[in-house]
Design a protein around this motif. Structure first.
Motif, PDB file in Angstrom:
ATOM      1  N   VAL A 129       0.821  -1.209   0.000  1.00  0.00           N
ATOM      2  CA  VAL A 129       0.000   0.000   0.000  1.00  0.00           C
ATOM      3  C   VAL A 129       0.857   1.262   0.000  1.00  0.00           C
ATOM      4  CG1 VAL A 129      -1.989  -1.075   1.132  1.00  0.00           C
ATOM      5  CG2 VAL A 129      -0.208  -0.016   2.522  1.00  0.00           C
ATOM      6  N   GLN A 130       0.223   2.350  -0.421  1.00  0.00           N
ATOM      7  CA  GLN A 130       0.866   3.659  -0.347  1.00  0.00           C
ATOM      8  C   GLN A 130      -0.106   4.588   0.362  1.00  0.00           C
ATOM      9  OE1 GLN A 130       1.600   4.911  -4.336  1.00  0.00           O
ATOM     10  NE2 GLN A 130      -0.519   4.697  -4.983  1.00  0.00           N
ATOM     11  N   HIS A 131       0.416   5.562   1.018  1.00  0.00           N
ATOM     12  CA  HIS A 131      -0.401   6.525   1.770  1.00  0.00           C
ATOM     13  C   HIS A 131      -1.321   5.835   2.774  1.00  0.00           C
ATOM     14  CE1 HIS A 131       1.187   9.101  -1.277  1.00  0.00           C
ATOM     15  NE2 HIS A 131       0.437   8.574  -2.227  1.00  0.00           N
ATOM     16  N   GLU A 132      -0.945   4.638   3.216  1.00  0.00           N
ATOM     17  CA  GLU A 132      -1.630   3.858   4.241  1.00  0.00           C
ATOM     18  C   GLU A 132      -3.034   3.376   3.893  1.00  0.00           C
ATOM     19  OE1 GLU A 132      -1.470   5.848   7.991  1.00  0.00           O
ATOM     20  OE2 GLU A 132       0.698   6.054   7.940  1.00  0.00           O
ATOM     21  N   ASN A 133      -3.580   3.804   2.749  1.00  0.00           N
ATOM     22  CA  ASN A 133      -4.969   3.399   2.493  1.00  0.00           C
ATOM     23  C   ASN A 133      -5.286   3.057   1.046  1.00  0.00           C
ATOM     24  OD1 ASN A 133      -4.894   5.916   1.408  1.00  0.00           O
ATOM     25  ND2 ASN A 133      -6.543   6.778   2.669  1.00  0.00           N
ATOM     26  N   THR A 134      -4.296   3.074   0.143  1.00  0.00           N
ATOM     27  CA  THR A 134      -4.559   2.676  -1.244  1.00  0.00           C
ATOM     28  C   THR A 134      -3.468   1.702  -1.689  1.00  0.00           C
ATOM     29  OG1 THR A 134      -3.322   4.569  -2.084  1.00  0.00           O
ATOM     30  CG2 THR A 134      -5.718   4.825  -1.920  1.00  0.00           C
ATOM     31  N   TYR A 135      -3.871   0.719  -2.487  1.00  0.00           N
ATOM     32  CA  TYR A 135      -2.891  -0.235  -3.002  1.00  0.00           C
ATOM     33  C   TYR A 135      -2.005   0.453  -4.032  1.00  0.00           C
ATOM     34  CZ  TYR A 135      -5.356  -4.109  -0.845  1.00  0.00           C
ATOM     35  OH  TYR A 135      -5.915  -4.964   0.061  1.00  0.00           O
ATOM     36  N   ARG A 136      -0.720   0.096  -4.030  1.00  0.00           N
ATOM     37  CA  ARG A 136       0.200   0.597  -5.063  1.00  0.00           C
ATOM     38  C   ARG A 136      -0.321   0.162  -6.424  1.00  0.00           C
ATOM     39  NH1 ARG A 136       4.965   2.223  -2.504  1.00  0.00           N
ATOM     40  NH2 ARG A 136       5.196   1.317  -0.462  1.00  0.00           N
ATOM     41  N   ASP A 137      -0.772  -1.074  -6.494  1.00  0.00           N
ATOM     42  CA  ASP A 137      -1.399  -1.607  -7.703  1.00  0.00           C
ATOM     43  C   ASP A 137      -2.668  -2.310  -7.248  1.00  0.00           C
ATOM     44  OD1 ASP A 137      -2.269  -3.132  -9.888  1.00  0.00           O
ATOM     45  OD2 ASP A 137      -0.222  -3.510 -10.576  1.00  0.00           O
ATOM     46  N   PRO A 138      -3.832  -1.707  -7.485  1.00  0.00           N
ATOM     47  CA  PRO A 138      -5.079  -2.291  -6.970  1.00  0.00           C
ATOM     48  C   PRO A 138      -5.412  -3.664  -7.550  1.00  0.00           C
ATOM     49  CG  PRO A 138      -5.510  -0.324  -8.297  1.00  0.00           C
ATOM     50  CD  PRO A 138      -4.037  -0.481  -8.213  1.00  0.00           C
ATOM     51  N   ILE A 139      -4.752  -4.046  -8.635  1.00  0.00           N
ATOM     52  CA  ILE A 139      -5.022  -5.357  -9.220  1.00  0.00           C
ATOM     53  C   ILE A 139      -4.018  -6.392  -8.731  1.00  0.00           C
ATOM     54  CG2 ILE A 139      -5.157  -6.644 -11.388  1.00  0.00           C
ATOM     55  CD1 ILE A 139      -6.398  -4.146 -12.609  1.00  0.00           C
ATOM     56  N   ALA A 140      -2.724  -6.082  -8.824  1.00  0.00           N
ATOM     57  CA  ALA A 140      -1.677  -7.025  -8.402  1.00  0.00           C
ATOM     58  C   ALA A 140      -1.212  -6.650  -7.000  1.00  0.00           C
ATOM     59  CB  ALA A 140      -0.518  -6.996  -9.395  1.00  0.00           C
ATOM     60  N   LYS A 141      -1.980  -7.081  -5.996  1.00  0.00           N
ATOM     61  CA  LYS A 141      -1.698  -6.656  -4.620  1.00  0.00           C
ATOM     62  C   LYS A 141      -1.090  -7.741  -3.739  1.00  0.00           C
ATOM     63  CE  LYS A 141      -6.633  -7.119  -3.781  1.00  0.00           C
ATOM     64  NZ  LYS A 141      -7.850  -6.385  -3.571  1.00  0.00           N
ATOM     65  N   TYR A 142      -0.880  -8.926  -4.279  1.00  0.00           N
ATOM     66  CA  TYR A 142      -0.264 -10.021  -3.521  1.00  0.00           C
ATOM     67  C   TYR A 142       1.169 -10.176  -4.017  1.00  0.00           C
ATOM     68  CZ  TYR A 142      -5.206 -10.838  -2.772  1.00  0.00           C
ATOM     69  OH  TYR A 142      -6.528 -10.681  -2.469  1.00  0.00           O
ATOM     70  N   CYS A 143       2.153  -9.859  -3.168  1.00  0.00           N
ATOM     71  CA  CYS A 143       3.539  -9.766  -3.640  1.00  0.00           C
ATOM     72  C   CYS A 143       4.497 -10.646  -2.842  1.00  0.00           C
ATOM     73  CB  CYS A 143       4.021  -8.315  -3.531  1.00  0.00           C
ATOM     74  SG  CYS A 143       3.010  -7.149  -4.470  1.00  0.00           S
ATOM     75  N   TYR A 144       5.354 -11.353  -3.573  1.00  0.00           N
ATOM     76  CA  TYR A 144       6.446 -12.092  -2.941  1.00  0.00           C
ATOM     77  C   TYR A 144       7.781 -11.429  -3.244  1.00  0.00           C
ATOM     78  CZ  TYR A 144       7.254 -13.969  -7.598  1.00  0.00           C
ATOM     79  OH  TYR A 144       7.499 -14.057  -8.937  1.00  0.00           O
ATOM     80  N   GLY A 145       7.814 -10.505  -4.192  1.00  0.00           N
ATOM     81  CA  GLY A 145       9.066  -9.883  -4.629  1.00  0.00           C
ATOM     82  C   GLY A 145       9.637  -8.941  -3.583  1.00  0.00           C
TER      83      GLY A 145
END
Length: 163
Positions: free
Chosen positions: A144-160
Motif C-alpha cells: 500500500v501507499q499513503h496507508e490506504n490505497t494499493y500501489r497496484d489495486p489489481i496485483a496486490k499479492y507480492c512475494y518480490g
C-alpha cells in the motif's frame, strides 16, 4: 495482564534466528496423490488452492490429504499466471505457487537478509519455504501507499523484494 505485557514485549525484541529457513527446493513430483502423504495448503481460497509442493488447483480438486490432485489436467505446478515481473500477482494462490519455485529461493533469502527489524520479527515465525511464501503473499504495508490505497489495486499479492 502484566504477564501478557511481558510476553508481548518479548515478542517485539529482536532475536537472532535460532534456525534458518528450511528451503524445500527438491520436490518429488507426483507424490501428492498418495493419501499417506499429507499436504498443507493455502486453505482460504474460495475457488483455488495452492499446496506446499507448489501445485495450484481448483478447490474441488483438493484430495483428502490436502494436496492438489496432480492427475487433473487443470492442476499446475509453480504457476505464475496473474503475476507481474516484479513478483506481484492479482490472485493470492498464484502468488504462493509462483513464490514456491525453487528459482525464487535466492530472491527470498536476499529479502530475509535485508528485511527491516519489524519484518524480521514477523518472518521469524515461518519455518520453511511454504510458510514464507504464504506470509510474503499476504497483503502488507509494502503493498500500500499513503496507508490506504494499493500501489497496484489489481496485483496486490507480492512475494518480490520491491512490490
Amino acid at each position: 495482564q502484566e504477564e501478557r505485557m511481558v510476553r508481548d514485549r518479548n515478542l517485539l525484541q529482536v532475536q537472532e534466528h535460532e534456525q534458518p529457513i528450511l528451503w524445500k527446493v527438491k520436490f518429488s513430483a507426483g507424490n501428492s496423490s498418495q493419501l499417506s502423504n499429507q499436504c498443507r495448503n493455502s486453505v482460504q481460497g474460495k475457488l483455488l488452492i495452492t499446496d506446499e509442493l507448489g501445485y495450484i488447483c481448483e478447490r474441488k480438486d483438493v484430495l483428502l490429504n490436502g494436496c492438489c490432485d496432480v492427475q487433473v489436467p487443470s492442476t499446475r505446478l509453480f504457476s505464475c499466471e496473474s503475476c507481474l515481473p516484479n513478483g506481484c500477482c492479482s490472485v493470492y494462490e498464484y502468488c504462493v505457487s509462483c513464490c514456491l519455485q525453487p528459482s525464487k529461493q535466492h530472491l527470498l533469502e536476499r529479502f530475509l537478509n535485508r528485511a527491516a527489524v519489524a519484518f524480521q520479527n514477523l518472518f521469524m515465525a515461518v519455518e520453511d519455504h511454504f510458510e514464507l511464501c504464504l506470509a510474503k503473499c499476504r497483503t502488507s504495508s509494502q503493498s500500500v501507499q499513503h496507508e490506504n490505497t494499493y500501489r497496484d489495486p489489481i496485483a496486490k499479492y507480492c512475494y518480490g523484494e520491491y512490490p
